[in-house]
Design an enzyme around this catalytic site. Structure first.
Site, PDB file in Angstrom:
ATOM      1  N   CYS A 101       0.813  -1.230   0.000  1.00  0.00           N
ATOM      2  CA  CYS A 101       0.000   0.000   0.000  1.00  0.00           C
ATOM      3  C   CYS A 101       0.849   1.285   0.000  1.00  0.00           C
ATOM      4  CB  CYS A 101      -0.950  -0.003   1.189  1.00  0.00           C
ATOM      5  SG  CYS A 101      -0.296  -0.775   2.661  1.00  0.00           S
ATOM      6  N   HIS A 160      -2.579   6.047   4.589  1.00  0.00           N
ATOM      7  CA  HIS A 160      -1.162   6.142   4.940  1.00  0.00           C
ATOM      8  C   HIS A 160      -0.656   7.512   4.488  1.00  0.00           C
ATOM      9  CE1 HIS A 160      -1.360   2.052   5.961  1.00  0.00           C
ATOM     10  NE2 HIS A 160      -0.750   1.495   4.940  1.00  0.00           N
TER      11      HIS A 160
HETATM   12  N1  LIG Z   1      -4.446  -3.758   4.377  1.00  0.00           N
HETATM   13  C1  LIG Z   1      -3.790  -3.101   3.422  1.00  0.00           C
HETATM   14  O1  LIG Z   1      -3.663  -1.864   3.448  1.00  0.00           O
HETATM   15  C2  LIG Z   1      -3.180  -3.856   2.268  1.00  0.00           C
HETATM   16  C3  LIG Z   1      -2.597  -3.144   1.217  1.00  0.00           C
HETATM   17  C4  LIG Z   1      -2.002  -3.840   0.155  1.00  0.00           C
HETATM   18  C5  LIG Z   1      -2.027  -5.218   0.155  1.00  0.00           C
HETATM   19  N2  LIG Z   1      -2.597  -5.877   1.203  1.00  0.00           N
HETATM   20  C6  LIG Z   1      -2.606  -7.339   1.158  1.00  0.00           C
HETATM   21  O2  LIG Z   1      -3.966  -7.769   1.035  1.00  0.00           O
HETATM   22  C7  LIG Z   1      -4.136  -8.999   1.707  1.00  0.00           C
HETATM   23  C8  LIG Z   1      -5.296  -8.893   2.701  1.00  0.00           C
HETATM   24  O3  LIG Z   1      -5.023  -7.900   3.656  1.00  0.00           O
HETATM   25  P1  LIG Z   1      -6.132  -7.373   4.659  1.00  0.00           P
HETATM   26  O4  LIG Z   1      -5.556  -6.174   5.281  1.00  0.00           O
HETATM   27  O5  LIG Z   1      -7.463  -7.283   3.981  1.00  0.00           O
HETATM   28  O6  LIG Z   1      -6.173  -8.566   5.745  1.00  0.00           O
HETATM   29  P2  LIG Z   1      -7.371  -9.002   6.731  1.00  0.00           P
HETATM   30  O7  LIG Z   1      -8.266  -7.878   7.025  1.00  0.00           O
HETATM   31  O8  LIG Z   1      -6.698  -9.700   7.851  1.00  0.00           O
HETATM   32  O9  LIG Z   1      -8.196 -10.066   5.855  1.00  0.00           O
HETATM   33  C9  LIG Z   1      -7.693 -11.347   5.574  1.00  0.00           C
HETATM   34  C10 LIG Z   1      -8.709 -12.099   4.748  1.00  0.00           C
HETATM   35  O10 LIG Z   1      -8.155 -13.374   4.438  1.00  0.00           O
HETATM   36  C11 LIG Z   1      -9.121 -14.362   4.777  1.00  0.00           C
HETATM   37  N3  LIG Z   1      -8.485 -15.647   5.088  1.00  0.00           N
HETATM   38  C12 LIG Z   1      -7.774 -15.980   6.184  1.00  0.00           C
HETATM   39  N4  LIG Z   1      -7.437 -17.293   6.129  1.00  0.00           N
HETATM   40  C13 LIG Z   1      -7.974 -17.769   4.989  1.00  0.00           C
HETATM   41  C14 LIG Z   1      -8.016 -19.039   4.393  1.00  0.00           C
HETATM   42  N5  LIG Z   1      -7.426 -20.112   4.951  1.00  0.00           N
HETATM   43  N6  LIG Z   1      -8.667 -19.197   3.203  1.00  0.00           N
HETATM   44  C15 LIG Z   1      -9.281 -18.138   2.617  1.00  0.00           C
HETATM   45  N7  LIG Z   1      -9.297 -16.888   3.156  1.00  0.00           N
HETATM   46  C16 LIG Z   1      -8.642 -16.724   4.329  1.00  0.00           C
HETATM   47  C17 LIG Z   1      -9.834 -13.783   5.979  1.00  0.00           C
HETATM   48  O11 LIG Z   1     -11.051 -14.474   6.195  1.00  0.00           O
HETATM   49  P3  LIG Z   1     -11.753 -14.498   7.668  1.00  0.00           P
HETATM   50  O12 LIG Z   1     -12.461 -13.186   7.816  1.00  0.00           O
HETATM   51  O13 LIG Z   1     -12.673 -15.651   7.570  1.00  0.00           O
HETATM   52  O14 LIG Z   1     -10.648 -14.692   8.660  1.00  0.00           O
HETATM   53  C18 LIG Z   1     -10.027 -12.366   5.474  1.00  0.00           C
HETATM   54  O15 LIG Z   1     -11.085 -12.322   4.553  1.00  0.00           O
HETATM   55  C19 LIG Z   1      -2.779  -9.348   2.337  1.00  0.00           C
HETATM   56  O16 LIG Z   1      -2.072 -10.188   1.447  1.00  0.00           O
HETATM   57  C20 LIG Z   1      -2.091  -7.998   2.419  1.00  0.00           C
HETATM   58  O17 LIG Z   1      -0.689  -8.101   2.389  1.00  0.00           O
HETATM   59  C21 LIG Z   1      -3.187  -5.249   2.258  1.00  0.00           C
END
Ligand SMILES: NC(=O)c1ccc[n+]([C@@H]2O[C@H](COP(=O)([O-])OP(=O)(O)OC[C@H]3O[C@@H](n4cnc5c(N)ncnc54)[C@H](OP(=O)(O)O)[C@@H]3O)[C@@H](O)[C@H]2O)c1
Length: 327
Positions: free
Chosen positions: A126, A234
């Site tokens: 991000c 950010h």
């Molecule tokens: N947050 C940011 O600003 C940002 C920016 C760029 C990239 N990213 C990337 O985007 C991705 C998600 O980030 P996030 O911030 O959205 O994380 P998050 O809020 O923790 O969400 C994680 C997601 O993954 C799911 N998950 C967990 N275990 C799983 C499994 N075994 N099978 C299928 N789904 C599963 C979770 O489902 P449950 O709800 O059921 O646990 C939830 O939907 C990461 O790879 C991160 O590096 C994030």
């Protein structure tokens, strides 16, 4: 959509609707704990599923917004099913065979990749997205010799559970499962794992991904990444040294024409980018532009963007739109 219930995934769902992406069938995947949960989108309810062999069969697009581990394990399955895949994890970002896309910056690389028949595209960290959107026009116009950047990253960058942790601490709780210290009323100068050279993995991502996206593999760049107790968006303080002379007027001319960028800069009237005025919006917002008196040609500025939208979900949808347009 893998990670449909997460901080990024929930934005992705609404952005696909907002931008009329035209999905006719959705398959929403999350962890076991969300199995069976009903999610309303595109005018109807969809039931959350868990990942399983052949679960992607028949899909045109698969968006990965879960974790590095999930992408490592399941992106090959999605590609094997014939879908186009946009992966927001870190797994493929530095793979030379995979385009790390920010459409405002490297749309041509995305288009060439489509022409080669590639079906896997990666979305950056991000903090990298907003930095490259601000730097690319400056790089083109004046050449960049060096970049120094310090980030002020909201807790949503660490996912939905991190937002809950800050919320709980703000009302007196002391639960600490995501961050190593209290994050409420605190700053934590470590995001990710500490590497042998002392930089953290987040800082390393910001430096390496920026070089890759800008197409400047040898760009001197140093980063400090700090977690701050805000929920969304950010901010970054950036110092850029140019190869050629650049006045503030030159820069304003270039930035005003840059796609995806808005210039908010009247500090005397308290107009500058803030978390509040960027959250929930699509633009990367720049301001506080000053000439850097410590170099012969360079500037300092402040750049803020919604990390869940342009920093992740919106950027992924824009990559998909660019792929479609290139076909
Ligand atoms: N947050 C940011 O600003 C940002 C920016 C760029 C990239 N990213 C990337 O985007 C991705 C998600 O980030 P996030 O911030 O959205 O994380 P998050 O809020 O923790 O969400 C994680 C997601 O993954 C799911 N998950 C967990 N275990 C799983 C499994 N075994 N099978 C299928 N789904 C599963 C979770 O489902 P449950 O709800 O059921 O646990 C939830 O939907 C990461 O790879 C991160 O590096 C994030």
């Amino acid at each position: 959509m893998v990670g449909a219930t997460g901080a990024v995934g929930t934005r992705l769902l609404s952005i696909l609707e907002e931008r009329s992406f035209g999905a006719t069938e959705l398959r929403l995947f999350a962890s076991e704990r969300s199995k069976g949960r009903q999610i309303t989108s595109h005018g109807r309810e969809w039931e959350c599923q868990v990942l399983a062999k052949a679960c992607f069969d028949g899909l045109d697009w698969v968006f990965f917004d879960a974790s590095d581990e999930i992408s490592r394990q399941w992106v090959p399955e999605a590609l094997g099913s014939g879908a186009r895949v946009i992966d927001n994890s870190a797994v493929y970002r530095m793979d030379p065979a995979v385009v790390l896309g920010v459409p405002e910056v490297n749309r041509e690389a995305i288009e060439s990749s489509v022409r080669r028949g590639d079906r896997l595209f990666s979305g950056p960290n991000c903090s990298t997205v907003q930095l490259t959107v601000a730097l690319q026009p400056l790089s083109e116009a004046f050449g960049i010799k060096r970049v120094l950047v310090s980030t002020y990253q909201s807790v949503s960058g660490a996912g939905a559970a991190a937002m809950d942790e800050l919320q709980a601490q703000m009302v007196g709780g002391d639960e600490r499962s995501i961050f190593p210290h209290r994050i409420a009323a605190n700053l934590i100068p470590r995001i990710g794992k500490v590497q042998d050279d002392g930089f953290t993995s987040e800082e390393q991502k910001l430096m390496l991904e920026t070089r890759k996206i800008l197409g400047l593999p040898n760009l001197p760049i140093a980063a400090t990444a700090v977690r701050v107790p805000t929920f969304l968006s950010h901010a970054e303080s950036v110092f850029v040294e140019f190869a050629r002379p650049a006045s503030l007027d030159d820069i304003s001319r270039v930035w005003k024409q840059a796609p995806g960028l808005e210039w908010v800069d009247d500090p005397g009237r308290d107009l500058y980018p803030t978390n509040e005025n960027t959250s929930g919006r699509d633009m990367v917002s720049v301001g506080r532009l000053r000439l850097d008196p410590s170099v012969s040609s360079g500037v300092c500025f402040w750049v803020v963007s919604d990390n869940l939208r342009k920093g992740a979900a919106l950027n992924a949808v824009q990559i998909a739109e660019s792929i479609r347009a290139a076909n």
